[in-house]
Write a protein that holds these residues in place. Sequence first.
Motif, mmCIF file in Angstrom:
data_model
loop_
_atom_site.group_PDB
_atom_site.id
_atom_site.type_symbol
_atom_site.label_atom_id
_atom_site.label_comp_id
_atom_site.label_asym_id
_atom_site.label_seq_id
_atom_site.Cartn_x
_atom_site.Cartn_y
_atom_site.Cartn_z
ATOM 1 N N HIS A 94 -9.923 -28.031 -47.555
ATOM 2 C CA HIS A 94 -9.187 -26.999 -48.285
ATOM 3 C C HIS A 94 -8.731 -27.598 -49.606
ATOM 4 O O HIS A 94 -8.852 -28.809 -49.825
ATOM 5 N N ASP A 141 -3.725 -33.142 -51.819
ATOM 6 C CA ASP A 141 -3.985 -34.392 -51.105
ATOM 7 C C ASP A 141 -5.391 -34.415 -50.491
ATOM 8 O O ASP A 141 -5.735 -35.357 -49.780
ATOM 9 N N HIS A 142 -6.193 -33.395 -50.791
ATOM 10 C CA HIS A 142 -7.565 -33.332 -50.256
ATOM 11 C C HIS A 142 -8.608 -33.251 -51.366
ATOM 12 O O HIS A 142 -9.713 -33.767 -51.209
ATOM 13 N N ASP A 170 -6.241 -29.800 -42.207
ATOM 14 C CA ASP A 170 -4.791 -29.640 -42.120
ATOM 15 C C ASP A 170 -4.390 -28.571 -41.116
ATOM 16 O O ASP A 170 -3.388 -27.869 -41.307
ATOM 17 N N HIS A 173 -0.444 -31.715 -38.925
ATOM 18 C CA HIS A 173 -0.040 -32.739 -39.892
ATOM 19 C C HIS A 173 0.590 -33.977 -39.264
ATOM 20 O O HIS A 173 0.303 -35.084 -39.686
ATOM 21 N N HIS A 195 -4.152 -36.708 -41.316
ATOM 22 C CA HIS A 195 -2.768 -37.092 -41.619
ATOM 23 C C HIS A 195 -2.057 -37.843 -40.488
ATOM 24 O O HIS A 195 -0.870 -38.140 -40.603
#
Length: 321
Positions: A160, A164-165, A253, A256, A300
């Motif tokens: 997505h 952070d991706h 995600d 998490h 994560h």
Amino acid sequence: MNKPSLVVSLIAALVLAACSKTADVQETTAPSPADAPAAAQAPDAPAAPAPATATAFDFRIGELSATALKDGDIELPNDNQVFGVGLKPEGVAAVLGANGVPTDKLHLSIQPLLVRAGESLLLFDTGAGGNFGPGSGKLAGSLAGAGIDPAKITDIFISHSHGDHIGGLVSADGKLNFPNARIHLTKAEWDSLSKQEKLAPVVAAIQPKVTPFSPNAELVPGIVKAVEVRGHTPGHSAYLITSGEQSLLYVGDSMHHYIVSVQKPEWTISFDGDNATATASRIKLIADSAVSGQRVYAVHFPFPGLGKFEKKGDGQVWVAE
Ligand SMILES: [Zn+2]
């Protein structure tokens, strides 16, 4: 995989193993729940994760070789702004404390995944780049430490479009960090990303490389299949990576935190775009995976994020490999 690259990989693996102590210490300094001395004694604690200082972890998925690559760490205070929205900090602290980890903060790791499939080098997500400060954006260093040339990555699978991706896709000066890679993400996610004005430079840079796909598409025949997990973002996707009888589910995600998200999947997390849908997806994915014994890669969870869910009481717990 051809012979020269196999030899190079083997040499790289040996070199990495030989110098891992020195290389590792330079990369990551952020604390992690693994540092908590109480974790080992707590009856409910999942198995101890890999050392918080590791930057690469090699493993296999059947015949495929894979590497977990550390991008960094994010630490969030236990203030119900992100985890347990609508609850009190005491509620979250009780769950953390029962698992023997600090109760005043929640630690998230970030670890994109690399899979070698014949001539292809597949990367799942790209870490935070410069989006989350100095604690993350270390994927390039981890790739270098593992002897992997970013120009050799052939395919990138984006779960997505959160920072952070996708942060590692483009450098600070707007250049593609993986210049020869096709970029795969769902059409819904690409449409959503394309509309974000702040990300216009990123969108312009990656556009020629993007190949949008439909939910649950077979992307690398027999090896990579998209798995729709709805709710986190408009087109969020997990990926199932298969080799023979073995498989690994990259969950993106859909969850998490390795304790809170697994033991209390019904709790609201502010990162989810559509809370009700994301919560239902998370509850089902964890429950189904606990029944099937599906091996999971959680981007994560404590590094390297490999493990599975097991039933415990009325719920499930994360059991790291
Ligand atoms: Zn994330």
